[in-house]
Design an enzyme around this catalytic site. Sequence first.
Site, PDB file in Angstrom:
ATOM      1  N   ASN A  51     -65.953  26.954  -9.695  1.00  0.00           N
ATOM      2  CA  ASN A  51     -66.055  28.034 -10.671  1.00  0.00           C
ATOM      3  C   ASN A  51     -65.400  29.313 -10.145  1.00  0.00           C
ATOM      4  O   ASN A  51     -64.620  29.970 -10.851  1.00  0.00           O
ATOM      5  CB  ASN A  51     -67.534  28.281 -11.007  1.00  0.00           C
ATOM      6  CG  ASN A  51     -67.702  29.283 -12.133  1.00  0.00           C
ATOM      7  OD1 ASN A  51     -66.880  29.325 -13.063  1.00  0.00           O
ATOM      8  ND2 ASN A  51     -68.748  30.088 -12.075  1.00  0.00           N
ATOM      9  N   VAL A  71     -75.217  37.774   5.658  1.00  0.00           N
ATOM     10  CA  VAL A  71     -73.819  38.122   5.940  1.00  0.00           C
ATOM     11  C   VAL A  71     -73.200  38.829   4.730  1.00  0.00           C
ATOM     12  O   VAL A  71     -72.507  39.847   4.860  1.00  0.00           O
ATOM     13  CB  VAL A  71     -72.996  36.863   6.296  1.00  0.00           C
ATOM     14  CG1 VAL A  71     -71.510  37.206   6.405  1.00  0.00           C
ATOM     15  CG2 VAL A  71     -73.486  36.253   7.611  1.00  0.00           C
ATOM     16  N   GLY A  99     -81.276  35.351  -0.808  1.00  0.00           N
ATOM     17  CA  GLY A  99     -80.843  36.749  -0.709  1.00  0.00           C
ATOM     18  C   GLY A  99     -81.929  37.688  -1.197  1.00  0.00           C
ATOM     19  O   GLY A  99     -82.928  37.264  -1.784  1.00  0.00           O
ATOM     20  N   LYS A 106     -69.857  21.948   2.449  1.00  0.00           N
ATOM     21  CA  LYS A 106     -68.826  22.868   2.952  1.00  0.00           C
ATOM     22  C   LYS A 106     -67.476  22.157   3.070  1.00  0.00           C
ATOM     23  O   LYS A 106     -66.425  22.756   2.821  1.00  0.00           O
ATOM     24  CB  LYS A 106     -69.248  23.447   4.302  1.00  0.00           C
ATOM     25  CG  LYS A 106     -70.416  24.424   4.215  1.00  0.00           C
ATOM     26  CD  LYS A 106     -70.037  25.694   3.456  1.00  0.00           C
ATOM     27  CE  LYS A 106     -71.164  26.710   3.424  1.00  0.00           C
ATOM     28  NZ  LYS A 106     -70.857  27.864   2.537  1.00  0.00           N
ATOM     29  N   TYR A 158     -75.351  20.100   3.684  1.00  0.00           N
ATOM     30  CA  TYR A 158     -74.655  21.338   4.038  1.00  0.00           C
ATOM     31  C   TYR A 158     -73.248  21.044   4.555  1.00  0.00           C
ATOM     32  O   TYR A 158     -72.261  21.611   4.080  1.00  0.00           O
ATOM     33  CB  TYR A 158     -75.463  22.088   5.097  1.00  0.00           C
ATOM     34  CG  TYR A 158     -74.941  23.469   5.403  1.00  0.00           C
ATOM     35  CD1 TYR A 158     -75.043  24.494   4.470  1.00  0.00           C
ATOM     36  CD2 TYR A 158     -74.366  23.768   6.639  1.00  0.00           C
ATOM     37  CE1 TYR A 158     -74.567  25.779   4.747  1.00  0.00           C
ATOM     38  CE2 TYR A 158     -73.906  25.046   6.929  1.00  0.00           C
ATOM     39  CZ  TYR A 158     -74.012  26.049   5.988  1.00  0.00           C
ATOM     40  OH  TYR A 158     -73.550  27.307   6.267  1.00  0.00           O
ATOM     41  N   ARG A 201     -84.138  29.880  11.649  1.00  0.00           N
ATOM     42  CA  ARG A 201     -83.110  29.763  12.680  1.00  0.00           C
ATOM     43  C   ARG A 201     -83.617  30.354  13.995  1.00  0.00           C
ATOM     44  O   ARG A 201     -84.640  31.034  14.039  1.00  0.00           O
ATOM     45  CB  ARG A 201     -81.821  30.425  12.210  1.00  0.00           C
ATOM     46  CG  ARG A 201     -81.145  29.541  11.184  1.00  0.00           C
ATOM     47  CD  ARG A 201     -79.796  30.059  10.774  1.00  0.00           C
ATOM     48  NE  ARG A 201     -79.909  30.999   9.682  1.00  0.00           N
ATOM     49  CZ  ARG A 201     -78.870  31.414   8.977  1.00  0.00           C
ATOM     50  NH1 ARG A 201     -77.661  30.996   9.255  1.00  0.00           N
ATOM     51  NH2 ARG A 201     -79.038  32.264   7.991  1.00  0.00           N
TER      52      ARG A 201
END
Length: 319
Positions: free
Chosen positions: A102, A15, A39, A152, A148, A189
């Site tokens: 941060n 994304v 990534g 979040k 996770y 996924r």
Amino acid sequence: MDSPRVLISGGAGFVGSHLVDRFVAAGYAVDVVDNLITGHRENLQAHLASGAVRLFEVPAEAFEPPTLSYRHVLHLASPASPVDFGPRAVEILQANSQGTLNLLEIARKSGARFLFASTSEVYGDPEVHPQTEDYRGNVDPLGPRGPYDEGKRFGEAATMAYHRNFGLDVRIVRIFNTYGPRMRLDDGRVVPNFLRSLLEHRPLTVYGDGRQTRSFCYVSDLVEGLFRYATLDRPRWRVINLGNPREITILELAEIIQRVTGRQVGIEFQPLPPQDPRRRQPDIRRARTLLNWEPRVPLEEGLRRTWEWALALNQGEGP
Ligand code: UDP
């Protein structure tokens, strides 16, 4: 005049890299923070070559900014596939806790707007359907998805704390299932798994009875929503859902993707992972009202585009 500068963590990911494209197209200079564990540098290749993007190859929590002139700070860095929730649990917790703190501090010192990429996973296995933003969720902190989901949820709480205590201009987006080019085909996924099986002419692996539902959003639709929300003046809501409200079962997805790709490979049933949410569908009334936004790419069209990308990748034509 210098271009406005934006900081995007996770900007080399699936994304994130599409969002970088969107900001570059809008005339921004972009700093990307990405430790490249999920990534890929190749996702940014053209922008790195042109100088529109600088890549800082560190985790979000360790990033020391070379400037405090950011207009926007967007925090997307985190592994996000359920297969990572176990082995990468500590990285996920760090990225969403210390990483968020941060980047919030960098946004505060810059006088920037801050956007936190949260998730529909904060709703857990939802008891409210479709999920509205004021639903508080049904999450098991001790369960396999805990790192996770709770990471979040911590990130959201930290973001709101900076808003309340320091007046930081913040936005939180709960992102629902998203697919499209640049997903890692080995990320575990459902859409990448199905694409890989199709490429290899193997049956599609459906977990459980396949009657669980998800609502799949094509990446360009999601990114347009993220861009509009990040750059909007004075949002009425500090948290919104972004996703495509068309809800389907995983069995339906398996049928549709075989039809779209023209490869009838059949289905192989496998055990359902523990605590796999039964249903998921975003209520997107807030996003519609606030952003004048609506998903535009129908599932069949998005799957066709993603399939063409996967075929090209498989034939060695690059990302
Ligand atoms: N799933 C499946 N086959 C696969 C991968 C996933 O049936 O090869 C199912 C999974 O159990 C879940 C849904 O597809 O019900 C979506 O899974 P994904 O990992 O894409 O994301 P989630 O929405 O669970 O975070």
